[in-house]
Design a protein around this motif. Sequence first.
Motif, PDB file in Angstrom:
ATOM      1  N   PRO A   1     -18.109  37.428  29.443  1.00  0.00           N
ATOM      2  CA  PRO A   1     -18.292  38.721  30.113  1.00  0.00           C
ATOM      3  C   PRO A   1     -19.485  39.497  29.544  1.00  0.00           C
ATOM      4  O   PRO A   1     -19.749  39.461  28.339  1.00  0.00           O
ATOM      5  N   ALA A   2     -20.187  40.207  30.412  1.00  0.00           N
ATOM      6  CA  ALA A   2     -21.311  41.039  29.968  1.00  0.00           C
ATOM      7  C   ALA A   2     -20.784  42.254  29.204  1.00  0.00           C
ATOM      8  O   ALA A   2     -19.637  42.674  29.403  1.00  0.00           O
ATOM      9  N   PRO A   3     -21.589  42.848  28.323  1.00  0.00           N
ATOM     10  CA  PRO A   3     -21.154  44.026  27.572  1.00  0.00           C
ATOM     11  C   PRO A   3     -20.637  45.158  28.464  1.00  0.00           C
ATOM     12  O   PRO A   3     -19.656  45.810  28.118  1.00  0.00           O
ATOM     13  N   ALA A   4     -21.306  45.377  29.595  1.00  0.00           N
ATOM     14  CA  ALA A   4     -20.858  46.449  30.495  1.00  0.00           C
ATOM     15  C   ALA A   4     -19.438  46.203  30.988  1.00  0.00           C
ATOM     16  O   ALA A   4     -18.632  47.129  31.070  1.00  0.00           O
ATOM     17  N   ARG A   5     -19.134  44.955  31.307  1.00  0.00           N
ATOM     18  CA  ARG A   5     -17.787  44.616  31.781  1.00  0.00           C
ATOM     19  C   ARG A   5     -16.761  44.811  30.675  1.00  0.00           C
ATOM     20  O   ARG A   5     -15.650  45.313  30.920  1.00  0.00           O
ATOM     21  N   ILE A   6     -17.107  44.452  29.455  1.00  0.00           N
ATOM     22  CA  ILE A   6     -16.186  44.634  28.334  1.00  0.00           C
ATOM     23  C   ILE A   6     -15.901  46.120  28.131  1.00  0.00           C
ATOM     24  O   ILE A   6     -14.759  46.526  27.904  1.00  0.00           O
ATOM     25  N   GLY A   7     -16.951  46.949  28.200  1.00  0.00           N
ATOM     26  CA  GLY A   7     -16.777  48.391  28.055  1.00  0.00           C
ATOM     27  C   GLY A   7     -15.882  48.966  29.139  1.00  0.00           C
ATOM     28  O   GLY A   7     -15.013  49.809  28.866  1.00  0.00           O
ATOM     29  N   GLU A   8     -16.079  48.534  30.376  1.00  0.00           N
ATOM     30  CA  GLU A   8     -15.244  49.012  31.486  1.00  0.00           C
ATOM     31  C   GLU A   8     -13.793  48.610  31.293  1.00  0.00           C
ATOM     32  O   GLU A   8     -12.863  49.397  31.559  1.00  0.00           O
ATOM     33  N   LEU A   9     -13.582  47.386  30.824  1.00  0.00           N
ATOM     34  CA  LEU A   9     -12.221  46.875  30.612  1.00  0.00           C
ATOM     35  C   LEU A   9     -11.503  47.688  29.539  1.00  0.00           C
ATOM     36  O   LEU A   9     -10.339  48.083  29.695  1.00  0.00           O
ATOM     37  N   ALA A  10     -12.196  47.957  28.428  1.00  0.00           N
ATOM     38  CA  ALA A  10     -11.600  48.732  27.342  1.00  0.00           C
ATOM     39  C   ALA A  10     -11.276  50.154  27.801  1.00  0.00           C
ATOM     40  O   ALA A  10     -10.204  50.688  27.507  1.00  0.00           O
ATOM     41  N   ARG A  11     -12.203  50.783  28.518  1.00  0.00           N
ATOM     42  CA  ARG A  11     -11.977  52.153  28.980  1.00  0.00           C
ATOM     43  C   ARG A  11     -10.805  52.224  29.950  1.00  0.00           C
ATOM     44  O   ARG A  11      -9.974  53.138  29.876  1.00  0.00           O
ATOM     45  N   ALA A  12     -10.702  51.240  30.848  1.00  0.00           N
ATOM     46  CA  ALA A  12      -9.626  51.234  31.843  1.00  0.00           C
ATOM     47  C   ALA A  12      -8.252  51.126  31.195  1.00  0.00           C
ATOM     48  O   ALA A  12      -7.257  51.605  31.757  1.00  0.00           O
ATOM     49  N   HIS A  13      -8.185  50.530  29.994  1.00  0.00           N
ATOM     50  CA  HIS A  13      -6.901  50.348  29.319  1.00  0.00           C
ATOM     51  C   HIS A  13      -6.746  51.255  28.096  1.00  0.00           C
ATOM     52  O   HIS A  13      -5.827  51.075  27.283  1.00  0.00           O
ATOM     53  N   GLY A  14      -7.648  52.212  27.974  1.00  0.00           N
ATOM     54  CA  GLY A  14      -7.521  53.196  26.901  1.00  0.00           C
ATOM     55  C   GLY A  14      -7.727  52.649  25.509  1.00  0.00           C
ATOM     56  O   GLY A  14      -7.150  53.181  24.545  1.00  0.00           O
ATOM     57  N   VAL A  15      -8.543  51.627  25.361  1.00  0.00           N
ATOM     58  CA  VAL A  15      -8.829  51.056  24.043  1.00  0.00           C
ATOM     59  C   VAL A  15     -10.172  51.598  23.564  1.00  0.00           C
ATOM     60  O   VAL A  15     -11.207  51.384  24.209  1.00  0.00           O
ATOM     61  N   ALA A  16     -10.151  52.302  22.428  1.00  0.00           N
ATOM     62  CA  ALA A  16     -11.398  52.849  21.880  1.00  0.00           C
ATOM     63  C   ALA A  16     -12.197  51.743  21.200  1.00  0.00           C
ATOM     64  O   ALA A  16     -11.640  50.873  20.529  1.00  0.00           O
ATOM     65  N   LEU A  17     -13.520  51.787  21.386  1.00  0.00           N
ATOM     66  CA  LEU A  17     -14.406  50.789  20.770  1.00  0.00           C
ATOM     67  C   LEU A  17     -15.299  51.440  19.724  1.00  0.00           C
ATOM     68  O   LEU A  17     -15.832  52.520  19.938  1.00  0.00           O
ATOM     69  N   ARG A  18     -15.444  50.741  18.589  1.00  0.00           N
ATOM     70  CA  ARG A  18     -16.386  51.188  17.557  1.00  0.00           C
ATOM     71  C   ARG A  18     -17.706  50.461  17.650  1.00  0.00           C
ATOM     72  O   ARG A  18     -18.721  50.933  17.154  1.00  0.00           O
ATOM     73  N   GLU A  19     -17.703  49.290  18.287  1.00  0.00           N
ATOM     74  CA  GLU A  19     -18.941  48.520  18.409  1.00  0.00           C
ATOM     75  C   GLU A  19     -18.904  47.689  19.681  1.00  0.00           C
ATOM     76  O   GLU A  19     -17.872  47.124  20.058  1.00  0.00           O
ATOM     77  N   LEU A  20     -20.057  47.618  20.334  1.00  0.00           N
ATOM     78  CA  LEU A  20     -20.231  46.787  21.521  1.00  0.00           C
ATOM     79  C   LEU A  20     -21.696  46.334  21.490  1.00  0.00           C
ATOM     80  O   LEU A  20     -22.579  46.997  22.024  1.00  0.00           O
ATOM     81  N   THR A  21     -21.942  45.197  20.836  1.00  0.00           N
ATOM     82  CA  THR A  21     -23.311  44.768  20.551  1.00  0.00           C
ATOM     83  C   THR A  21     -23.601  43.401  21.147  1.00  0.00           C
ATOM     84  O   THR A  21     -22.986  42.404  20.754  1.00  0.00           O
ATOM     85  N   PRO A  22     -24.551  43.313  22.098  1.00  0.00           N
ATOM     86  CA  PRO A  22     -24.957  42.007  22.615  1.00  0.00           C
ATOM     87  C   PRO A  22     -25.594  41.188  21.496  1.00  0.00           C
ATOM     88  O   PRO A  22     -26.332  41.728  20.667  1.00  0.00           O
ATOM     89  N   ARG A  23     -25.317  39.912  21.455  1.00  0.00           N
ATOM     90  CA  ARG A  23     -25.906  39.027  20.452  1.00  0.00           C
ATOM     91  C   ARG A  23     -26.633  37.890  21.155  1.00  0.00           C
ATOM     92  O   ARG A  23     -26.027  37.141  21.930  1.00  0.00           O
ATOM     93  N   ARG A  24     -27.933  37.778  20.894  1.00  0.00           N
ATOM     94  CA  ARG A  24     -28.760  36.747  21.520  1.00  0.00           C
ATOM     95  C   ARG A  24     -28.677  35.461  20.714  1.00  0.00           C
ATOM     96  O   ARG A  24     -28.803  35.463  19.495  1.00  0.00           O
ATOM     97  N   ALA A  25     -28.451  34.354  21.396  1.00  0.00           N
ATOM     98  CA  ALA A  25     -28.421  33.066  20.715  1.00  0.00           C
ATOM     99  C   ALA A  25     -29.808  32.741  20.176  1.00  0.00           C
ATOM    100  O   ALA A  25     -30.824  33.148  20.742  1.00  0.00           O
ATOM    101  N   SER A  26     -29.853  32.010  19.082  1.00  0.00           N
ATOM    102  CA  SER A  26     -31.135  31.575  18.529  1.00  0.00           C
ATOM    103  C   SER A  26     -31.507  30.218  19.114  1.00  0.00           C
ATOM    104  O   SER A  26     -30.664  29.512  19.690  1.00  0.00           O
ATOM    105  N   LEU A  27     -32.767  29.831  18.949  1.00  0.00           N
ATOM    106  CA  LEU A  27     -33.188  28.503  19.384  1.00  0.00           C
ATOM    107  C   LEU A  27     -32.381  27.432  18.663  1.00  0.00           C
ATOM    108  O   LEU A  27     -31.993  26.426  19.260  1.00  0.00           O
TER     109      LEU A  27
END
Length: 308
Positions: free
Chosen positions: A263-289
């Motif tokens: 899931p994309a970060p935006a979708r994760i944020g929407e999911l947490a907000r819809a269920h009342g779960v507070a987030l301290r971090e939501l950080t995309p991580r790019r894979a390395s070569l």
Amino acid sequence: MIEVRELTKRYGARTAVEGLTFTVRPGRVTGFLGPNGAGKSTTMRMMLGLDTPTAGSVLIAGRTYRELPTPLRDIGSLLDAKGVHGGRSAYAHLAGLAASNGIPRRRVDEVLAMAGLDAATARRRTRGFSLGMGQRLGIAAALLGDPRTLLLDEPVNGLDTEGIRWIRDLMKSLAAEGRTVFLSSHLMSEMELTADHLIVIGRGRLLADTSVREFIEANSRAHTVVRAGEGAGEAERLRALLEGEPGARVRLDSGGGWLVEGPAPARIGELARAHGVALRELTPRRASLEDVYTEMARSSVEFGGVGR
């Protein structure tokens, strides 16, 4: 520019390279990747006329290597840093190459300085050179004719951190001058910092011909580090929500929190907000070569090496 067209090399019943077609363009650093046995060395040897193709061709600036009137002025290469007579000094080795290729003797001093080999070292017999010093001498030889094209196999072997940074900056500066730079390396972290474009092969066949960024994006899924708030049970509530999302893979991150694939970060944020779960971090991580290449090498049936 290097043009490889339908390049094939067979040794009896064994095929080392099969139908390779790609172009190495000037003005950028092109990395050449593939596991041991993928056919990289055989391909590079055919580029330099050291092996004869079973079929296909390699053109350098529109000619085969054997048709180049002054090879060292057209293409500089490093395939084996140990390919130097141990009884000769570094200076004598380069001076001999210069004389046989019509290159002024002053160029020897210039490339020795570029490669970081001082006068005292240059007068020593090469049999006493360390691996790193041998690599620097090999690179000096590749640069001797001030060529428009460079072909280097594992150029950072034996170099210390300073030497690795030097070769990285050198490759980038040469490409910025409009030269064609083609190099292979097993050091993925360095390749990611140095190369602009990638040619990837496996079992002698082309797997990818693309930019570094496009290669990573095309062969990796989105990862996001997610941390829940401090409330009791919040971390487990978050994990349960994430695991219920279609296509999601959730595992514990080494730094705490959850590492979510899919899931994309935006979708994760929407999911947490819809269920009342507070987030301290939501950080995309790019894979390395290295991440992408290691996964491909492990999972792809193309990487079951039969080449050289």
